[in-house]
Design a protein around this motif. Structure first.
Motif, PDB file in Angstrom:
ATOM      1  N   ALA A 187       0.821  -1.205   0.000  1.00  0.00           N
ATOM      2  CA  ALA A 187       0.000   0.000   0.000  1.00  0.00           C
ATOM      3  C   ALA A 187       0.860   1.262   0.000  1.00  0.00           C
ATOM      4  O   ALA A 187       1.830   1.371   0.753  1.00  0.00           O
ATOM      5  CB  ALA A 187      -0.911  -0.005   1.215  1.00  0.00           C
ATOM      6  N   ILE A 188       0.496   2.213  -0.859  1.00  0.00           N
ATOM      7  CA  ILE A 188       1.070   3.559  -0.844  1.00  0.00           C
ATOM      8  C   ILE A 188      -0.085   4.472  -0.449  1.00  0.00           C
ATOM      9  O   ILE A 188      -0.993   4.734  -1.246  1.00  0.00           O
ATOM     10  CB  ILE A 188       1.630   3.975  -2.214  1.00  0.00           C
ATOM     11  CG1 ILE A 188       2.528   2.878  -2.813  1.00  0.00           C
ATOM     12  CG2 ILE A 188       2.363   5.302  -2.115  1.00  0.00           C
ATOM     13  CD1 ILE A 188       3.804   2.636  -2.077  1.00  0.00           C
ATOM     14  N   ILE A 189      -0.064   4.951   0.773  1.00  0.00           N
ATOM     15  CA  ILE A 189      -1.210   5.675   1.325  1.00  0.00           C
ATOM     16  C   ILE A 189      -0.939   7.173   1.349  1.00  0.00           C
ATOM     17  O   ILE A 189       0.131   7.625   1.761  1.00  0.00           O
ATOM     18  CB  ILE A 189      -1.541   5.162   2.741  1.00  0.00           C
ATOM     19  CG1 ILE A 189      -1.940   3.679   2.667  1.00  0.00           C
ATOM     20  CG2 ILE A 189      -2.650   5.984   3.376  1.00  0.00           C
ATOM     21  CD1 ILE A 189      -2.204   3.050   4.003  1.00  0.00           C
ATOM     22  N   PHE A 190      -1.928   7.918   0.916  1.00  0.00           N
ATOM     23  CA  PHE A 190      -1.895   9.374   0.888  1.00  0.00           C
ATOM     24  C   PHE A 190      -2.296   9.877   2.276  1.00  0.00           C
ATOM     25  O   PHE A 190      -3.418   9.635   2.713  1.00  0.00           O
ATOM     26  CB  PHE A 190      -2.882   9.849  -0.178  1.00  0.00           C
ATOM     27  CG  PHE A 190      -2.691  11.255  -0.642  1.00  0.00           C
ATOM     28  CD1 PHE A 190      -1.761  11.553  -1.607  1.00  0.00           C
ATOM     29  CD2 PHE A 190      -3.464  12.282  -0.127  1.00  0.00           C
ATOM     30  CE1 PHE A 190      -1.600  12.851  -2.066  1.00  0.00           C
ATOM     31  CE2 PHE A 190      -3.311  13.580  -0.582  1.00  0.00           C
ATOM     32  CZ  PHE A 190      -2.373  13.865  -1.550  1.00  0.00           C
ATOM     33  N   SER A 191      -1.399  10.536   2.983  1.00  0.00           N
ATOM     34  CA  SER A 191      -1.706  10.979   4.339  1.00  0.00           C
ATOM     35  C   SER A 191      -2.898  11.938   4.357  1.00  0.00           C
ATOM     36  O   SER A 191      -2.989  12.874   3.559  1.00  0.00           O
ATOM     37  CB  SER A 191      -0.492  11.678   4.956  1.00  0.00           C
ATOM     38  OG  SER A 191      -0.812  12.223   6.214  1.00  0.00           O
ATOM     39  N   LYS A 192      -3.816  11.684   5.281  1.00  0.00           N
ATOM     40  CA  LYS A 192      -4.993  12.546   5.433  1.00  0.00           C
ATOM     41  C   LYS A 192      -4.771  13.641   6.463  1.00  0.00           C
ATOM     42  O   LYS A 192      -5.600  14.532   6.615  1.00  0.00           O
ATOM     43  CB  LYS A 192      -6.193  11.692   5.832  1.00  0.00           C
ATOM     44  CG  LYS A 192      -6.611  10.671   4.778  1.00  0.00           C
ATOM     45  CD  LYS A 192      -7.783   9.830   5.247  1.00  0.00           C
ATOM     46  CE  LYS A 192      -8.170   8.793   4.197  1.00  0.00           C
ATOM     47  NZ  LYS A 192      -9.291   7.924   4.661  1.00  0.00           N
ATOM     48  N   THR A 193      -3.649  13.570   7.155  1.00  0.00           N
ATOM     49  CA  THR A 193      -3.350  14.565   8.186  1.00  0.00           C
ATOM     50  C   THR A 193      -2.965  15.900   7.541  1.00  0.00           C
ATOM     51  O   THR A 193      -2.061  15.949   6.722  1.00  0.00           O
ATOM     52  CB  THR A 193      -2.198  14.091   9.088  1.00  0.00           C
ATOM     53  OG1 THR A 193      -2.536  12.835   9.667  1.00  0.00           O
ATOM     54  CG2 THR A 193      -1.912  15.103  10.180  1.00  0.00           C
ATOM     55  N   VAL A 194      -3.652  16.945   7.890  1.00  0.00           N
ATOM     56  CA  VAL A 194      -3.314  18.293   7.405  1.00  0.00           C
ATOM     57  C   VAL A 194      -2.221  18.848   8.314  1.00  0.00           C
ATOM     58  O   VAL A 194      -2.457  19.080   9.507  1.00  0.00           O
ATOM     59  CB  VAL A 194      -4.539  19.229   7.421  1.00  0.00           C
ATOM     60  CG1 VAL A 194      -4.142  20.625   6.977  1.00  0.00           C
ATOM     61  CG2 VAL A 194      -5.635  18.670   6.514  1.00  0.00           C
ATOM     62  N   THR A 195      -1.052  19.028   7.760  1.00  0.00           N
ATOM     63  CA  THR A 195       0.093  19.462   8.571  1.00  0.00           C
ATOM     64  C   THR A 195       0.376  20.951   8.476  1.00  0.00           C
ATOM     65  O   THR A 195       1.392  21.425   9.006  1.00  0.00           O
ATOM     66  CB  THR A 195       1.369  18.681   8.148  1.00  0.00           C
ATOM     67  OG1 THR A 195       1.643  18.949   6.763  1.00  0.00           O
ATOM     68  CG2 THR A 195       1.185  17.191   8.357  1.00  0.00           C
ATOM     69  N   ASN A 196      -0.495  21.699   7.829  1.00  0.00           N
ATOM     70  CA  ASN A 196      -0.297  23.146   7.719  1.00  0.00           C
ATOM     71  C   ASN A 196      -0.377  23.773   9.109  1.00  0.00           C
ATOM     72  O   ASN A 196      -1.419  23.688   9.774  1.00  0.00           O
ATOM     73  CB  ASN A 196      -1.382  23.760   6.819  1.00  0.00           C
ATOM     74  CG  ASN A 196      -1.045  25.190   6.429  1.00  0.00           C
ATOM     75  OD1 ASN A 196      -0.080  25.772   6.923  1.00  0.00           O
ATOM     76  ND2 ASN A 196      -1.850  25.764   5.556  1.00  0.00           N
ATOM     77  N   PRO A 197       0.702  24.404   9.588  1.00  0.00           N
ATOM     78  CA  PRO A 197       0.673  25.002  10.927  1.00  0.00           C
ATOM     79  C   PRO A 197      -0.050  26.348  10.965  1.00  0.00           C
ATOM     80  O   PRO A 197      -0.194  26.944  12.039  1.00  0.00           O
ATOM     81  CB  PRO A 197       2.161  25.174  11.246  1.00  0.00           C
ATOM     82  CG  PRO A 197       2.797  25.416   9.905  1.00  0.00           C
ATOM     83  CD  PRO A 197       2.009  24.566   8.939  1.00  0.00           C
ATOM     84  N   ILE A 198      -0.514  26.830   9.801  1.00  0.00           N
ATOM     85  CA  ILE A 198      -1.138  28.139   9.697  1.00  0.00           C
ATOM     86  C   ILE A 198      -2.645  27.991   9.538  1.00  0.00           C
ATOM     87  O   ILE A 198      -3.118  27.214   8.708  1.00  0.00           O
ATOM     88  CB  ILE A 198      -0.567  28.947   8.517  1.00  0.00           C
ATOM     89  CG1 ILE A 198       0.945  29.174   8.716  1.00  0.00           C
ATOM     90  CG2 ILE A 198      -1.282  30.282   8.346  1.00  0.00           C
ATOM     91  CD1 ILE A 198       1.636  29.748   7.513  1.00  0.00           C
ATOM     92  N   SER A 199      -3.399  28.760  10.332  1.00  0.00           N
ATOM     93  CA  SER A 199      -4.846  28.798  10.198  1.00  0.00           C
ATOM     94  C   SER A 199      -5.266  30.139   9.619  1.00  0.00           C
ATOM     95  O   SER A 199      -4.647  31.177   9.935  1.00  0.00           O
ATOM     96  CB  SER A 199      -5.528  28.600  11.555  1.00  0.00           C
ATOM     97  OG  SER A 199      -5.233  27.328  12.106  1.00  0.00           O
ATOM     98  N   TYR A 200      -6.296  30.151   8.792  1.00  0.00           N
ATOM     99  CA  TYR A 200      -6.819  31.387   8.207  1.00  0.00           C
ATOM    100  C   TYR A 200      -8.135  31.719   8.903  1.00  0.00           C
ATOM    101  O   TYR A 200      -9.105  30.969   8.799  1.00  0.00           O
ATOM    102  CB  TYR A 200      -6.995  31.219   6.709  1.00  0.00           C
ATOM    103  CG  TYR A 200      -5.707  30.873   6.008  1.00  0.00           C
ATOM    104  CD1 TYR A 200      -4.751  31.835   5.747  1.00  0.00           C
ATOM    105  CD2 TYR A 200      -5.444  29.559   5.631  1.00  0.00           C
ATOM    106  CE1 TYR A 200      -3.554  31.526   5.115  1.00  0.00           C
ATOM    107  CE2 TYR A 200      -4.251  29.218   5.002  1.00  0.00           C
ATOM    108  CZ  TYR A 200      -3.313  30.194   4.747  1.00  0.00           C
ATOM    109  OH  TYR A 200      -2.127  29.872   4.136  1.00  0.00           O
ATOM    110  N   ILE A 201      -8.175  32.815   9.615  1.00  0.00           N
ATOM    111  CA  ILE A 201      -9.338  33.158  10.443  1.00  0.00           C
ATOM    112  C   ILE A 201     -10.045  34.388   9.864  1.00  0.00           C
ATOM    113  O   ILE A 201      -9.391  35.356   9.490  1.00  0.00           O
ATOM    114  CB  ILE A 201      -8.890  33.439  11.897  1.00  0.00           C
ATOM    115  CG1 ILE A 201      -8.198  32.169  12.451  1.00  0.00           C
ATOM    116  CG2 ILE A 201     -10.067  33.830  12.773  1.00  0.00           C
ATOM    117  CD1 ILE A 201      -7.542  32.361  13.792  1.00  0.00           C
TER     118      ILE A 201
END
Length: 368
Positions: free
Chosen positions: A354-368
């Motif tokens: 299996a080659i799995i595409f990570s579902k974890t969003v690692t962007n440390p920046i939030s847009y508010i």
């Protein structure tokens, strides 16, 4: 003996596409955690390696994480879990999960990060924005005339003789070689103790420097002589297939706002920090995944109307000086599609796990 792929096999395939010698001096691409000899159960592909990503790998049964950004940039003096870097490494070690990073070496190759951005934007006629020097070498060797074609074919097959859009490139000149074999020699031509003169061809080929051992081995295997006369020279030529950034053309010119709206859709961007919108159509676009302000002058010189990149500082926006539109889309947004690039590369080579595409969003920046 198992025929399953090992961590080493995955790394060798990735590094055949993005050689580690192409990474920048400050970088830390390579196997950061793990054992080259471990069998691979599955690969999780991610942009960044965080604790959540390691947890995801464990939950999905993957014992190898392939990340774009290295989790370790500087040497670790302690592993006590004090910071997030130490915690990630400790968690991976405890779970026997290997972590491999393929960073600026993937940025700097023709089929890497920037090409992926260009493809998503529909750009054509792609060229490296800032070609790199010091990555090419020249091999010169001397071969009996009747053997020159065999040696040349072996050199081509090993990766020599490629210049831009041309392959099988070489230069040949004919001369007379002379040698006297001693009593310990086993000459392919001539006799011991007798000076021999042979019509030889001088062969010259250019090759990527990181292939030197492979090229020399191929030459020796194909060459008829016991002792192969050759020399290698490092070149300062620009390598058009290695370097920073990329530039390409739109199939149809667009008005600036139309292009920027399309950019947001194509790269799934929420916000663009842009300089003043210039009143001229966009036909050529320069790109650089990640921090690309160092390429602004090259982008302007390329004739691009827009430079798509990230991490521009406030005062650096002034350097556009109404000569180009800077479109800063954010570091994460400019490189997140690298995950798809890596997954595609691995799936073609390793269909058995299996080659799995990570579902974890690692962007440390939030847009508010």
């Amino acid at each position: 003996m198992s025929d399953r792929a090992k961590v080493r096999d995955v790394i060798q395939h990735l590094e055949s596409i993005a050689p580690p010698g192409y990474q920048e001096s400050y970088d830390n691409s390579g196997l950061i955690v793990g054992d080259f000899g471990d069998l691979v159960n599955g690969v999780l592909v991610t942009l960044d390696c965080t604790e959540a990503v390691v947890d995801e790998a464990i939950a999905s049964g993957c014992n190898l994480i392939v990340a774009h950004h290295p989790i370790v940039f500087k040497g670790l003096k302690r592993l006590n879990g004090h910071g997030y870097v130490e915690r990630v490494v400790i968690k991976a070690l405890r779970a026997n999960v290997a972590i491999y990073a393929i960073h600026t070496n993937l940025d700097n190759v023709l089929a890497g990060v920037n090409r992926k951005i260009c493809e998503l934007l529909g750009l054509t006629n792609l060229k490296v924005l800032q070609p790199r020097r010091g990555t090419l070498s020249k091999l010169v060797t001397f071969v009996p005339s009747e053997n020159s074609d065999v040696v040349l074919k072996a050199l081509y097959a090993a990766g020599a003789g490629n210049i831009g859009n041309y392959s099988d490139c070489s230069f040949s000149s004919v001369g007379i070689g002379s040698f006297t074999p001693n009593e310990q020699a086993n000459p392919a031509l001539g006799s011991k103790g007798v000076n021999e003169k042979v019509e030889e061809v001088k062969l010259e080929v250019i090759f990527p420097s990181h292939l030197q051992d492979h090229i020399v081995r191929a030459m020796r295997n194909a060459h008829p002589y016991e002792e192969v006369a050759h020399y290698i020279t490092s070149l300062s030529n620009e390598n058009q297939e290695v370097g920073a950034g990329m530039v390409g053309d739109l199939p149809v010119p667009l008005e600036p706002m139309a292009f920027l709206k399309g950019l947001k859709n194509s790269l799934d961007v929420q916000i663009i920090r842009a300089t003043r919108i210039l009143d001229k159509p966009v036909s050529r676009v320069a790109v650089c995944g990640g921090a690309g302000s160092f390429l602004l002058k090259k982008a302007i010189q390329s004739g691009a109307q827009v430079f798509v990149s990230a991490d521009f500082k406030y005062h650096e926006f002034f350097d556009a000086d109404d000569r180009i539109i800077i479109a800063d889309i954010g570091h994460y947004e400019s490189e997140v599609h690298t995950k798809q690039l890596l997954r595609d590369v691995l799936m073609k080579k390793f269909p058995t796990f299996a080659i799995i595409f990570s579902k974890t969003v690692t962007n440390p920046i939030s847009y508010i």
